[in-house]
Design a protein around this motif. Structure first.
Motif, PDB file in Angstrom:
ATOM      1  N   GLU B  24       0.805  -1.127  -0.118  1.00 53.64           N
ATOM      2  CA  GLU B  24      -0.112   0.013   0.056  1.00 53.64           C
ATOM      3  C   GLU B  24       0.866   1.107   0.132  1.00 53.64           C
ATOM      4  OE1 GLU B  24      -2.775  -0.956   2.995  1.00 53.64           O
ATOM      5  OE2 GLU B  24      -4.046  -2.014   1.713  1.00 53.64           O
ATOM      6  N   GLY B  25       1.949   1.087   0.613  1.00 49.37           N
ATOM      7  CA  GLY B  25       3.013   2.426   0.453  1.00 49.37           C
ATOM      8  C   GLY B  25       3.288   2.488  -0.885  1.00 49.37           C
ATOM      9  N   THR B  28       0.556   4.412  -2.778  1.00 47.21           N
ATOM     10  CA  THR B  28       0.340   5.916  -2.793  1.00 47.21           C
ATOM     11  C   THR B  28       1.278   6.589  -3.790  1.00 47.21           C
ATOM     12  OG1 THR B  28       1.990   5.757  -0.980  1.00 47.21           O
ATOM     13  CG2 THR B  28      -0.343   5.662  -0.405  1.00 47.21           C
ATOM     14  N   GLN B  29       2.320   5.796  -3.812  1.00 49.31           N
ATOM     15  CA  GLN B  29       3.346   6.575  -4.836  1.00 49.31           C
ATOM     16  C   GLN B  29       2.998   6.928  -6.318  1.00 49.31           C
ATOM     17  OE1 GLN B  29       7.556   5.123  -4.348  1.00 49.31           O
ATOM     18  NE2 GLN B  29       7.037   4.570  -2.218  1.00 49.31           N
ATOM     19  N   LYS B  30       2.012   6.265  -6.709  1.00 43.22           N
ATOM     20  CA  LYS B  30       1.537   6.232  -8.098  1.00 43.22           C
ATOM     21  C   LYS B  30       2.608   6.210  -9.144  1.00 43.22           C
ATOM     22  CE  LYS B  30      -2.475   9.400  -6.931  1.00 43.22           C
ATOM     23  NZ  LYS B  30      -3.259   8.229  -6.873  1.00 43.22           N
TER      24      LYS B  30
END
Lengths: 431, 431
Positions: B24-25, B28-30
């Protein structure tokens, strides 16, 4: 020159002896002159040499949409190449696919796709039909006919009139025969006649009723910018005309820079309705990851826009025009008024089409060959290499030097006269 | 790492929660990382930029046999290009045909010729037979399989062993089934496994008895010079082996400079017996007047000889090797000992082939995509895009930067672990 048809046998024999003497003079010179193919001369190729200096090791080779032209991708060409060809063909960039270096290969592969996959998602592949026929305006381009022959497509000769193919003949055939699926056209400065289709012919081709709903015209616009003088022919836009007539998918147009930049190292393109192009793209993606984009970039950066190309084409014309003039002058001096030959005076293109009396072309080409002048094979301008009247000879003046050309055409005229005299004497109508 | 197979359900669940957090980290970085195709990186393409400075406007563009490379002609390439490729493929220049910029197109067109015209003058065109089958060592190259699918050639999966295709399987099939007409091979640093066929495999392929007398092997030697280290694999010469075995016409070999100079703007070549090449040349002459000779000249003048190319390839290796190392290091750190994945450590080529537990590859590729990592579609390395075990993932490390690659492979490893844990938990064997 005298009208040979009206000379007496004695006069013809006397003339023949004179011509024979000249011919034998040429034989002793052991000449080797090649006028067989429509190739640019070295001087013409020199015009594009600047292109080689354009892309250098420290240059950015990105296309307008940011693609690295050195890497894979770009199945149908870079945007700026599409735009340039869109201007050349008077279409939208969305209606353009860029190919490799050869429009002949694009046409070959397109015909093959039609045979293997049909003309659209829901159409029967032509190769599954018992008979497929193409209309072939003739005289025409031998390499078109070779593609049909290779794939067993039956060729139907269509007579070429002064303003294009005989439309009465065309309309009758396509309206009656469903197996007629295609037609070859060189619509501008046709090979070899140098004829440009009239607006009426374009209109009729675009709007005629065809029995085959998947009928396609292969529109080889090879000479679209190849004018010889300041009174160029104008060709009506075929894709636009087809769209207006409600037949947007009828035409598949092709062109290339083969006789603009480098022959064999140019850029080729096709144009058609988006519907057609979407269909072909799917099949192209199986054959290739994409054509040479660096060469596309080289061409676009050299030619920039249509104006620059048109200026460039004037330089080509300045080299070719004198060659056409030499041929036409000698034909005029040696053959006009003789009633044994006729020829065209084109405003562009690469050829002069010479017609002899019936049943003389083969003999002329063979006599010229014996004197060291190689011409396009007699019959080559007709389907299956068979000229039904054996009278058409294609003259390609672009490659030889002016001096070589002069000699070659003088020999050709000698051969035409000698073969014609023999024929007239054999027929015995000259008393 | 622990052997996941032996962990308890509780331990697996705990591990999953940790992994999920990391995953999930990344979400978030897309991120947007593309590892889908075997493309050279910009740094690799930079290595050949000097080629662009080589041909200049004042240069002589004549080939070794005096042909003007700017003009038409040269159907099968200029002599010096044939010689260079003859050295690359260890054959005679007479056994080489130069194509355009794409060996894929040459292979596509060759398969099409076999379908339309057969494998020789007196052979039945394969397209006229009710069924045509090709053996497809798998995992393999998706674009090969796409050609078969396009032309309704039935594909038969052959397992890849450590030293090449499973020859027991191959020999049995070709000896029994006359409809097996061909076989795809990437014999050196195979795509994607990086396997080089052993001498024994080459010998058996060359000498095996085939029920179809017109059986052909498409030998895509794409990575022949593409070593990663100083212990390169050695591939036995297939054309020589076929000749020695009395089957000189069995193999059709292909290669190109696509991953040596510029991808899409290189030079491609095929090699086969003179008998085969003479047959294909006749058909090629209908499709083309000849490929881009200026680009051939550019390549020959830049690369000069095999030694220069080999030095050039060392520079490629110096760029690619660290990327392979990053991938292998991370795979090692994250997955070795887990019993949920295995992978190859190739000496060359463009790919690392990762195998997950059965029925996990699709889910892994899809999870990676959600985190912004585009991998080659799962299944793509098998005929019809269907991996029977849904376990093979092709990693293409060449294009991304080292930093991007590190992130991408860490995400990939996370996905492999998470998908595997879910599978293990669902199977309920972990107590």
């Amino acid at each position: 020159m005298n009208d040979l048809i009206t000379l007496s046998a004695v006069e013809l024999n006397g003339l023949y002896v004179n011509l024979q003497e000249k011919y034998e003079g040429y034989i002793t010179q052991k000449l080797k002159l090649d006028m067989s193919r429509g190739k640019p001369s070295p001087e013409q190729l020199d015009l594009s040499m600047g292109m080689l200096d354009l892309l250098k090791s420290d240059d950015n080779l990105k296309s307008a949409d940011g693609m690295d032209c050195r890497n894979y991708g770009g199945l149908d060409g870079i945007p700026e190449a599409k735009e340039l060809f869109a201007h050349i063909l008077e279409v939208s960039p969305k209606e353009v696919i860029i190919g490799g270096s050869s429009s002949l290969s694009m046409m070959h592969d397109t015909v093959l796709r039609l045979l293997l996959h049909g003309a659209g998602e829901n159409e029967i592949p032509w190769g599954k039909l018992p008979t497929v026929k193409f209309l072939c305006p003739s005289p025409g381009y031998d390499r078109h006919f070779a593609i049909c022959e290779q794939f067993n497509i039956e060729m139907v000769i269509i007579n070429m009139l002064k303003d294009g193919p005989d439309m009465e003949q065309v309309e009758k055939l396509v309206s009656e025969d469903e197996s007629i699926k295609g037609m070859w056209c060189v619509p501008k400065y046709s090979n070899p006649d140098g004829i440009t289709y009239s607006d009426e012919v374009v209109d009729r081709l675009a709007s005629m009723k065809t029995k085959a709903r998947d009928f396609r015209i292969i529109w080889d616009d090879a000479y679209t910018l190849h004018h010889l003088n300041n009174t160029p022919d104008k060709l009506k836009n075929m894709l636009a005309t087809c769209k207006a007539a409600g037949n947007p998918d009828r035409v598949l147009m092709f062109t290339s820079t083969s006789k603009i930049s480098f022959s064999g190292s140019g850029v080729a393109a096709m144009s058609a309705s988006e519907n057609n192009l979407n269909f072909f793209r799917k099949q192209m993606a199986i054959q290739s990851i994409g054509p040479d984009k660096i060469n596309q970039l080289r061409h676009v950066r050299f030619f920039k826009n249509l104006d620059v190309i048109q200026e460039h084409m004037k330089k080509h014309a300045a080299i070719i025009k004198p060659k056409f003039d030499v041929v036409l002058d000698i034909l005029d001096t040696e053959l006009s008024g003789t009633q044994i030959a006729s020829w065209n005076k084109p405003n562009g293109g690469y050829f002069i089409s010479l017609n002899t009396l019936d049943n003389c072309a083969k003999a002329v080409v063979s006599m010229a060959a014996e004197a060291g002048v190689t011409l396009t094979k007699a019959g080559a301008t007709f389907p299956y290499g068979r000229d039904p009247h054996d009278k058409n000879i294609r003259i390609a003046p672009s490659y030889p030097s002016l001096t070589e050309l002069r000699t070659a055409i003088e020999i050709l005229c000698l051969c035409v006269q000698m073969v014609s005299i023999k024929k007239l004497l054999a027929e015995g109508n000259n008393n």
